[in-house]
Design an enzyme around this catalytic site. Structure first.
Site, mmCIF file in Angstrom:
data_model
loop_
_atom_site.group_PDB
_atom_site.id
_atom_site.type_symbol
_atom_site.label_atom_id
_atom_site.label_comp_id
_atom_site.label_asym_id
_atom_site.label_seq_id
_atom_site.Cartn_x
_atom_site.Cartn_y
_atom_site.Cartn_z
ATOM 1 C CD GLU A 119 35.076 32.011 43.394
ATOM 2 O OE1 GLU A 119 35.124 30.947 44.032
ATOM 3 O OE2 GLU A 119 35.312 32.088 42.169
ATOM 4 C CG HIS A 149 35.031 37.387 40.858
ATOM 5 N ND1 HIS A 149 35.942 37.215 41.872
ATOM 6 C CD2 HIS A 149 34.725 36.145 40.422
ATOM 7 C CE1 HIS A 149 36.185 35.925 42.021
ATOM 8 N NE2 HIS A 149 35.456 35.249 41.166
ATOM 9 C CG HIS A 175 39.597 33.181 42.234
ATOM 10 N ND1 HIS A 175 39.930 33.311 40.897
ATOM 11 C CD2 HIS A 175 38.250 33.137 42.279
ATOM 12 C CE1 HIS A 175 38.811 33.347 40.180
ATOM 13 N NE2 HIS A 175 37.776 33.244 40.986
ATOM 14 C CG ASP A 194 32.903 32.267 40.059
ATOM 15 O OD1 ASP A 194 33.465 33.376 40.204
ATOM 16 O OD2 ASP A 194 33.473 31.275 39.575
HETATM 17 C C1 GRE Z 1 35.700 32.641 37.068
HETATM 18 O O1 GRE Z 1 36.072 33.323 38.050
HETATM 19 O O2 GRE Z 1 35.105 31.567 37.205
HETATM 20 C C2 GRE Z 1 35.956 33.144 35.683
HETATM 21 C C3 GRE Z 1 36.853 34.177 35.443
HETATM 22 C C4 GRE Z 1 37.073 34.602 34.131
HETATM 23 C C5 GRE Z 1 36.418 33.989 33.062
HETATM 24 C C6 GRE Z 1 35.535 32.954 33.306
HETATM 25 C C7 GRE Z 1 35.296 32.522 34.597
HETATM 26 O O3 GRE Z 1 37.501 34.763 36.459
HETATM 27 O O4 GRE Z 1 34.439 31.497 34.827
HETATM 28 ZN ZN ZN Z 2 35.682 33.269 40.645
#
Ligand code: GRE
Ligand code: ZN
Length: 334
Positions: A8, A10, A169, A294
């Protein structure tokens, strides 16, 4: 040690930032986009989301072999379909190019615009057969709509028939007013409440009777569902028995936990408590949890230390660190 794949992870492409930040936003999504535009344009987050060479250096430093990349939430979903549909295609082309350049280090989940379910279904097909990505990510609701609603049937059918795992998500909850104080909208609580609600709608609606081969991936060790699973089963049976179809209870072919163990795979994104991991293994099964960091929201080193230090059987360790991700997302070593 074991090969390490995190699922996961990003990113934001320059093409996404240049286009999405100029688009009109669906009215209910204004607060979330105001926040995400700050996150996506302010250092150090901007670089953390866009600089893949830095990402590779961090992966090397912590011993992470592979990252399954996905577009930063809430992706293309807050924009009008006329803008979101072509933007999703552009993003997917960029993701495919990244994977072509680094096939041993990066895989990717494509993105779609559920605002136009027919276009989204066609894009799922392109993501899997032409771009050869590993599945798709959808950031929970789209303008307050959920994937169990009938207009999304073509999208779920496409994901099922293309064998595209659907990573559900989190994003800000659709009932935003009740969450708008104290930061409740975001990852402190609202993300999990929103994604957990969405997953429960998929389970209780009967769409998994219609699409029995659909694979849904949840982050954050199942968005609370493993903790509640026994009560969910028990109360679903009680309500079906005593209320029948009153209160919109749907007759289902399986129990909620049977769908959870058949159709869902979960990841450790943002979750580093070994006792919660143990509970989740019990709830969903030994071959249905994948490691995720993450990035760039969580600290890669702290997260990888959790993977290394948490007490696990050899089979759990191998499944968690790579084998389940290889099976679910078709990620091979070469
Ligand atoms: C996450 O994907 O966990 C996330 C975000 C944006 C801000 C904080 C965060 O997508 O933890
Ligand atoms: Zn995430």
């Amino acid at each position: 040690g074991d090969r390490v794949i995190a699922v996961e992870e990003h990113i934001a492409t320059e093409g996404f930032l240049a286009a999405a930040h100029t688009f009109e936003v669906v009215p209910g999504d204004r607060d979330e986009i105001d926040l995400m535009r700050v996150v996506e344009t302010t250092e150090p987050m901007r670089s953390a989301l866009t600089d893949l060479e830095a990402r590779l250096a961090t992966m090397d430093a912590i011993g992470q072999d592979m990252a399954l990349l996905s577009l930063n939430a809430p992706g293309v979903q807050p924009y009008p379909a006329r803008d979101a549909v072509p933007l999703a295609r552009t993003v997917n082309d960029s993701l495919a190019e990244i994977v072509r350049r680094h096939p041993t280090r990066f895989g990717a989940l494509g993105t779609v615009a559920p605002q136009d379910p027919t276009a989204a279904a066609a894009e799922v097909e392109r993501i899997m057969s032409q771009l050869r990505l590993s599945g798709l990510m959808i950031n929970s609701h789209t303008a307050g709509h959920y994937l169990d609603e009938p207009q999304f049937a073509p999208l779920l059918d496409a994901a099922e028939s293309a064998h595209a795992p659907l990573y559900l998500h989190p994003r800000f909850p659709s009932m935003l007013r009740q969450y708008e104080r104290y930061g409740l909208q975001g990852p402190i609580w609202g993300y999990q409440a929103e994604a957990g609600l969405h997953a429960m709608r998929l389970i209780l609606s009967g769409v998994l009777d219609r699409n029995p081969d659909l694979t849904i991936v949840l982050g954050h060790l199942g968005e609370g569902i493993p903790y509640w699973l026994k009560r969910i089963n028990n109360r679903h049976a009680f309500m079906a028995r005593t209320a029948g179809t009153a209160g919109s209870i749907r007759p289902l072919e399986l129990t909620p936990s049977e769908y959870f163990r058949r159709n869902f795979v979960i990841t450790t994104s943002g979750m580093t408590d070994p006792r919660v991991l143990e509970l989740a293994f019990d709830a969903i099964g030994e071959d249905r949890i994948m490691f995720a960091i993450d990035a760039p929201y969580e600290d890669p080193e702290e997260t990888i230390n959790f993977l290394r230090d948490t007490p696990l059987s050899a089979a759990q360790r191998s499944n968690l660190s790579h084998a389940t991700a290889e099976r679910v997302f078709g990620l091979r070593e070469s």
